[in-house]
Design a protein around this motif. Sequence first.
Motif, PDB file in Angstrom:
ATOM      1  N   ALA A 176     -77.331   9.957  11.617  1.00 20.85           N
ATOM      2  CA  ALA A 176     -76.940   9.514   9.887  1.00 20.85           C
ATOM      3  C   ALA A 176     -77.199   8.460   9.420  1.00 20.85           C
ATOM      4  O   ALA A 176     -77.785   8.330   8.584  1.00 20.85           O
ATOM      5  N   ASP A 177     -76.718   7.927  10.471  1.00 18.52           N
ATOM      6  CA  ASP A 177     -77.143   6.096  10.248  1.00 18.52           C
ATOM      7  C   ASP A 177     -78.310   5.603  10.866  1.00 18.52           C
ATOM      8  O   ASP A 177     -79.178   5.024   9.761  1.00 18.52           O
ATOM      9  N   ALA A 178     -78.980   6.513  11.606  1.00 12.10           N
ATOM     10  CA  ALA A 178     -79.934   5.453  11.690  1.00 12.10           C
ATOM     11  C   ALA A 178     -80.954   6.491  10.437  1.00 12.10           C
ATOM     12  O   ALA A 178     -82.389   5.768  10.620  1.00 12.10           O
ATOM     13  N   ARG A 179     -81.539   7.926  10.109  1.00 11.72           N
ATOM     14  CA  ARG A 179     -81.834   7.823   9.124  1.00 11.72           C
ATOM     15  C   ARG A 179     -81.496   6.965   7.605  1.00 11.72           C
ATOM     16  O   ARG A 179     -82.794   6.827   6.932  1.00 11.72           O
ATOM     17  N   LYS A 180     -80.951   6.216   7.806  1.00 16.42           N
ATOM     18  CA  LYS A 180     -80.428   5.290   6.452  1.00 16.42           C
ATOM     19  C   LYS A 180     -80.758   3.617   6.969  1.00 16.42           C
ATOM     20  O   LYS A 180     -81.816   2.834   6.318  1.00 16.42           O
ATOM     21  N   LEU A 181     -81.532   3.819   8.866  1.00 19.14           N
ATOM     22  CA  LEU A 181     -81.500   2.677   8.729  1.00 19.14           C
ATOM     23  C   LEU A 181     -82.628   2.098   9.465  1.00 19.14           C
ATOM     24  O   LEU A 181     -83.308   3.419  10.796  1.00 19.14           O
ATOM     25  N   PRO A 182     -84.041   2.244   9.064  1.00 19.96           N
ATOM     26  CA  PRO A 182     -85.320   1.388  10.146  1.00 19.96           C
ATOM     27  C   PRO A 182     -85.587   1.817  11.419  1.00 19.96           C
ATOM     28  O   PRO A 182     -84.536   0.522  11.812  1.00 19.96           O
ATOM     29  N   GLY A 183     -85.892   1.757  12.821  1.00 29.71           N
ATOM     30  CA  GLY A 183     -85.847   1.155  13.491  1.00 29.71           C
ATOM     31  C   GLY A 183     -84.599   1.274  15.075  1.00 29.71           C
ATOM     32  O   GLY A 183     -84.712   0.347  15.537  1.00 29.71           O
ATOM     33  N   LEU A 184     -84.086   2.306  14.519  1.00 30.72           N
ATOM     34  CA  LEU A 184     -82.361   2.937  15.410  1.00 30.72           C
ATOM     35  C   LEU A 184     -83.615   4.011  16.057  1.00 30.72           C
ATOM     36  O   LEU A 184     -83.706   5.145  15.434  1.00 30.72           O
ATOM     37  N   ARG A 185     -83.090   3.856  17.053  1.00 25.32           N
ATOM     38  CA  ARG A 185     -82.768   5.284  17.693  1.00 25.32           C
ATOM     39  C   ARG A 185     -81.907   6.136  18.813  1.00 25.32           C
ATOM     40  O   ARG A 185     -81.254   5.358  19.337  1.00 25.32           O
ATOM     41  N   LEU A 186     -81.604   7.076  19.105  1.00 25.59           N
ATOM     42  CA  LEU A 186     -80.339   8.023  19.914  1.00 25.59           C
ATOM     43  C   LEU A 186     -81.437   7.974  21.239  1.00 25.59           C
ATOM     44  O   LEU A 186     -82.189   8.327  21.496  1.00 25.59           O
ATOM     45  N   LEU A 187     -80.203   7.378  22.505  1.00 27.14           N
ATOM     46  CA  LEU A 187     -80.696   8.106  24.195  1.00 27.14           C
ATOM     47  C   LEU A 187     -80.736   9.342  23.956  1.00 27.14           C
ATOM     48  O   LEU A 187     -80.049   9.841  23.307  1.00 27.14           O
ATOM     49  N   ASP A 188     -81.371   9.844  24.644  1.00 25.34           N
ATOM     50  CA  ASP A 188     -81.751  11.282  25.136  1.00 25.34           C
ATOM     51  C   ASP A 188     -80.364  12.335  25.230  1.00 25.34           C
ATOM     52  O   ASP A 188     -80.723  13.661  25.851  1.00 25.34           O
ATOM     53  N   GLN A 189     -79.767  11.649  26.069  1.00 20.22           N
ATOM     54  CA  GLN A 189     -78.660  12.114  26.975  1.00 20.22           C
ATOM     55  C   GLN A 189     -77.504  12.118  26.613  1.00 20.22           C
ATOM     56  O   GLN A 189     -76.999  10.530  25.627  1.00 20.22           O
ATOM     57  N   ARG A 190     -76.444  12.769  26.679  1.00 22.32           N
ATOM     58  CA  ARG A 190     -74.926  12.904  26.025  1.00 22.32           C
ATOM     59  C   ARG A 190     -74.469  12.034  26.843  1.00 22.32           C
ATOM     60  O   ARG A 190     -74.098  11.919  27.913  1.00 22.32           O
ATOM     61  N   PHE A 191     -73.010  10.719  26.339  1.00 19.88           N
ATOM     62  CA  PHE A 191     -72.557  10.465  27.870  1.00 19.88           C
ATOM     63  C   PHE A 191     -70.843  10.974  27.630  1.00 19.88           C
ATOM     64  O   PHE A 191     -70.602  10.888  28.665  1.00 19.88           O
ATOM     65  N   MET A 192     -70.367  11.920  27.001  1.00 23.37           N
ATOM     66  CA  MET A 192     -69.355  12.042  27.079  1.00 23.37           C
ATOM     67  C   MET A 192     -69.824  13.505  25.873  1.00 23.37           C
ATOM     68  O   MET A 192     -70.322  13.430  25.221  1.00 23.37           O
ATOM     69  N   VAL A 193     -68.399  14.735  26.323  1.00 19.23           N
ATOM     70  CA  VAL A 193     -68.144  15.985  25.368  1.00 19.23           C
ATOM     71  C   VAL A 193     -66.466  15.591  24.612  1.00 19.23           C
ATOM     72  O   VAL A 193     -65.940  15.363  26.116  1.00 19.23           O
ATOM     73  N   ILE A 194     -66.711  14.958  23.456  1.00 15.63           N
ATOM     74  CA  ILE A 194     -65.822  15.473  23.522  1.00 15.63           C
ATOM     75  C   ILE A 194     -64.626  16.147  23.056  1.00 15.63           C
ATOM     76  O   ILE A 194     -65.157  17.357  22.342  1.00 15.63           O
ATOM     77  N   GLN A 195     -63.133  16.805  23.415  1.00 14.68           N
ATOM     78  CA  GLN A 195     -62.281  17.709  23.153  1.00 14.68           C
ATOM     79  C   GLN A 195     -61.504  17.125  22.610  1.00 14.68           C
ATOM     80  O   GLN A 195     -60.434  16.909  22.617  1.00 14.68           O
ATOM     81  N   GLN A 196     -61.774  17.854  20.899  1.00 14.59           N
ATOM     82  CA  GLN A 196     -61.123  17.634  19.538  1.00 14.59           C
ATOM     83  C   GLN A 196     -60.058  18.762  20.179  1.00 14.59           C
ATOM     84  O   GLN A 196     -60.102  20.110  20.520  1.00 14.59           O
ATOM     85  N   ALA A 197     -58.726  18.690  19.863  1.00 12.31           N
ATOM     86  CA  ALA A 197     -57.815  19.340  20.371  1.00 12.31           C
ATOM     87  C   ALA A 197     -56.317  19.480  19.228  1.00 12.31           C
ATOM     88  O   ALA A 197     -56.634  17.824  18.120  1.00 12.31           O
ATOM     89  N   MET A 198     -55.543  20.082  18.851  1.00 13.73           N
ATOM     90  CA  MET A 198     -54.248  20.119  18.092  1.00 13.73           C
ATOM     91  C   MET A 198     -53.257  19.180  18.748  1.00 13.73           C
ATOM     92  O   MET A 198     -53.142  19.035  19.905  1.00 13.73           O
TER      93      MET A 198
END
Length: 244
Positions: free
Chosen positions: A177-199
């Motif tokens: 979402a931030d990259a869509r607002k600001l030109p000249g940015l890109r995400l790398l094509d691989q995740r560095f972690m999977v976040i396990q959201q818990a209670m």
Amino acid sequence: MNIDQAVVTAFTPTGKLRASINLGNPILANRDPVSGEPVGVSIDLARAFAERLAVELELVVFDAAGKSVEAVGDERADIGFFAVDPLRGQAIAFTAPYVLIEGFYLVRENSPILSNQDVDHSHNRVAVGKGSAYDLYLSRELKAAQIVRAPTSPTVVQTFVEQNLEVAAGVKQQLEADARKLPGLRLLDQRFMVIQQAMGTPKTRGDAAAAVLRQFVEEMKKSGFVSASLARHGIAGASVAPAA
């Protein structure tokens, strides 16, 4: 799901169920643009659990994960919604995850950083949200790169840009979402972690309370409640965690 009154009392020492809500992760919680009230899967789960306990719900709202975790660890809240992490687990009893979220790196379009393996070098500075799951994880994993902590996760890209840093780390959807607002940015094509959201709940509430919370989360996943909540709030890119 029959809940013993002693467990209800353990969850509600003030007479209400105080749920710690982190608005720093838009996958889990946000403010309604019209009413300003907190909305999201975390809030839906908190309400459902309060109904199970037959008690009143009180939302304790924070703008950053670290503050939300501290509230539960310090017993200023009775339950919370966090990424599972060993450091947090010292004071908090976690359920199995209910949602899985991917963590990604963001760089400038002309950056020489092309893969995750290019990040951990001494000349790189990585922006993270203070106290976030990414902060905790990367503080352990990165051996050479310097970590720069933004006040909250939503301000990571702002910090990255203002301080002319080399890398920003965070929730994939937030970075996109931030990259869509600001030109000249890109995400790398691989995740560095999977976040396990818990209670989670303070460990001081006892094993019986922790067991009830774990069972509740499993029921919410199995019944389709979590999936329906994500769909209702228009959340894409997060998946319901498998059964424990």
